[in-house]
Scaffold this active site. Sequence first.
Site, PDB file in Angstrom:
ATOM      1  N   ILE A 104      27.978  48.188 -92.853  1.00 34.36           N
ATOM      2  CA  ILE A 104      26.615  48.657 -93.108  1.00 34.36           C
ATOM      3  C   ILE A 104      26.586  49.757 -94.161  1.00 34.36           C
ATOM      4  CG2 ILE A 104      26.630  50.295 -91.170  1.00 34.36           C
ATOM      5  CD1 ILE A 104      23.624  48.296 -92.619  1.00 34.36           C
ATOM      6  N   GLU A 162      22.134  47.874 -84.580  1.00 33.80           N
ATOM      7  CA  GLU A 162      22.742  48.430 -83.367  1.00 33.80           C
ATOM      8  C   GLU A 162      24.248  48.238 -83.371  1.00 33.80           C
ATOM      9  OE1 GLU A 162      24.222  45.748 -81.824  1.00 33.80           O
ATOM     10  OE2 GLU A 162      23.125  44.559 -83.309  1.00 33.80           O
ATOM     11  N   GLY A 304      25.883  42.482 -86.447  1.00 37.79           N
ATOM     12  CA  GLY A 304      25.023  43.583 -86.037  1.00 37.79           C
ATOM     13  C   GLY A 304      25.096  44.712 -87.041  1.00 37.79           C
ATOM     14  N   GLU A 305      24.940  45.965 -86.567  1.00 39.01           N
ATOM     15  CA  GLU A 305      24.979  47.168 -87.438  1.00 39.01           C
ATOM     16  C   GLU A 305      23.790  47.239 -88.383  1.00 39.01           C
ATOM     17  OE1 GLU A 305      28.533  47.414 -89.795  1.00 39.01           O
ATOM     18  OE2 GLU A 305      29.902  47.296 -88.097  1.00 39.01           O
ATOM     19  N   GLY A 306      22.806  46.357 -88.245  1.00 33.78           N
ATOM     20  CA  GLY A 306      21.747  46.283 -89.252  1.00 33.78           C
ATOM     21  C   GLY A 306      22.208  45.618 -90.535  1.00 33.78           C
TER      22      GLY A 306
END
Lengths: 338, 338
Positions: A104, A162, A304-306
Amino acid sequence: MTQFRDLDALRTACLDLPAGSDSAASAVLARQAILTKPAGSLGRLEDLAVWLARWQGRPMPRLDRVDVLVFAGNHGVTGQGVSPYPASVTAQMVANFARGGAAINQIAGVAGAVLRVIPLELERPTEDFTAVPAMDQAAFLHAVSVGFEAVPAGSDLLCLGEMGIGNTTAAAAMAAGLFGGGGQRWAGRGTGIDDAGLARKAGVIDAALERHAGCFGDPLLIAMALGGRELAAILGATLAARLSGIPVMLDGFVCTASAAPLARLRPDALDHAMLAHLSAEAGHRALAEALGLRPLLDFGMRLGEGSAATLVVPLLRAAVACHAGMATFAEAAVDNRA
Amino acid sequence: MTQFRDLDALRTACLDLPAGSDSAASAVLARQAILTKPAGSLGRLEDLAVWLARWQGRPMPRLDRVDVLVFAGNHGVTGQGVSPYPASVTAQMVANFARGGAAINQIAGVAGAVLRVIPLELERPTEDFTAVPAMDQAAFLHAVSVGFEAVPAGSDLLCLGEMGIGNTTAAAAMAAGLFGGGGQRWAGRGTGIDDAGLARKAGVIDAALERHAGCFGDPLLIAMALGGRELAAILGATLAARLSGIPVMLDGFVCTASAAPLARLRPDALDHAMLAHLSAEAGHRALAEALGLRPLLDFGMRLGEGSAATLVVPLLRAAVACHAGMATFAEAAVDNRA
């Protein structure tokens, strides 16, 4: 100290949502009709400009400030062996985010976005929801409030993400509670669990569903019993963005499940949200379809992680740049169709 | 003065192609396995890093210099009423590109790419290919050479695009000549022709196919008889990029059809090319499938100009940034899976 006194106060806020700006959307459509291109030929880029204008409430949408919020939480259900990674990885990855070493960080750099990572009491995992609710009301409302208050007032676009070992199990349980079906329908491989682990994960979800079936009439109770702190924070941030005129870009399976209770409370509650990507996580397609969200990308990602929410930002920048920067047929002295 | 003396010289160049670098691709795969993410969780971003490395011949791919080449040409077949826009629009849009008022100008800005627009004898449209070949051998080889020579030696990625009123008719005719089927299979609405126009366009394509059926055994003769100058230039540029170790991003229907003869001459000739987008133009899906090209985006665009090829550049930048910038599990002291 939380934004919402009790569940009823949160519920009231979730039901009292502003509409988007029809006049801003109409202004974009009118301008698109005279820009130097065949009508509709920029496809979804044109839809994106309309959507940004509607939810920013501006006839000329802009992306001067794009924010990425990544919430992190730990999950008691990891004790049931639902992930191939130890729960220690959540905090280690938060440290990796802080040092700039995660995916990210790189993607936010390309997107020209401001990244903020918000760990939620990593030293206090939620309860194991096969036994008791993941959170009590105070813990849930606190996490919702952290997300709600994290949304920067001046943002033009909010990308949500997240991190939390075990949170695809929570997301799958929430999806099941909200939309029906059992563990087998909603469980996926998460960070990469094997066949035996996948069967175990589905069983864990089924056990949780049986334990908490009594709350399935209330989407907020589902989020409290089956979710997690970072999922609750995403719900709070999505709500705050709606109230502040900020469009939201949702990420993958966990992020979508986190925001889903809002749509169960009020069907148009996610109209200000767009889905970046169809995750490779098994349940995401069904969840996106249940919510009427059409992903922008299908890149087989499941991090994930945006990461996906932020990856698509330049596509939106292109939509905004075309809308603002293209000449009209008249300005360019280009003959329009006969 | 052309790069290729005759069709045989061009054919020889098309058949003698360098392979990509297996060692560069392997180096990327080895590094991806130790970066701080679950294995494979960046999905197509990981594939993109491998592909760039393979065709750049570098273990650490880069996108320091990205070039967009947009070729423009005019088409004698416009006399048959195959487009709702007059042929004058081609030159007017080239002027619009020069002033920075078109979609591609805005998208190239977001992508950080260098845009160059190359008009090819706009005052001399190709012949009407329902009657005679679109180009004679000299005109075809000249256009191929213009494209071939336009490729900047130091480029890290070449995005290709086109502008030419009438050129979806030429592209459809080429696709039919290369892959079989008639006008009804390959004709689309282009810039937005109505039902009667679409039927007329299919008929024009069928007439051209009947006229030039004798050349269908030779992909280069198909490009000469049924293509156009900008299509030939794209073929030349795609070939030059392969010879220079530059990956190519193809745009939409016209761009894909332009490069397709290369794949008919040699099945692996487009392995250094990626398809940016599945165009809304009717024949693109079948053409992409025939070539084994899997588009990165499905945004319902149908503009050309290299708009989609350039739109995806930031996605590739994200792939490169993740690969170069992410920490390894060891560097970040993150526990790998049990």
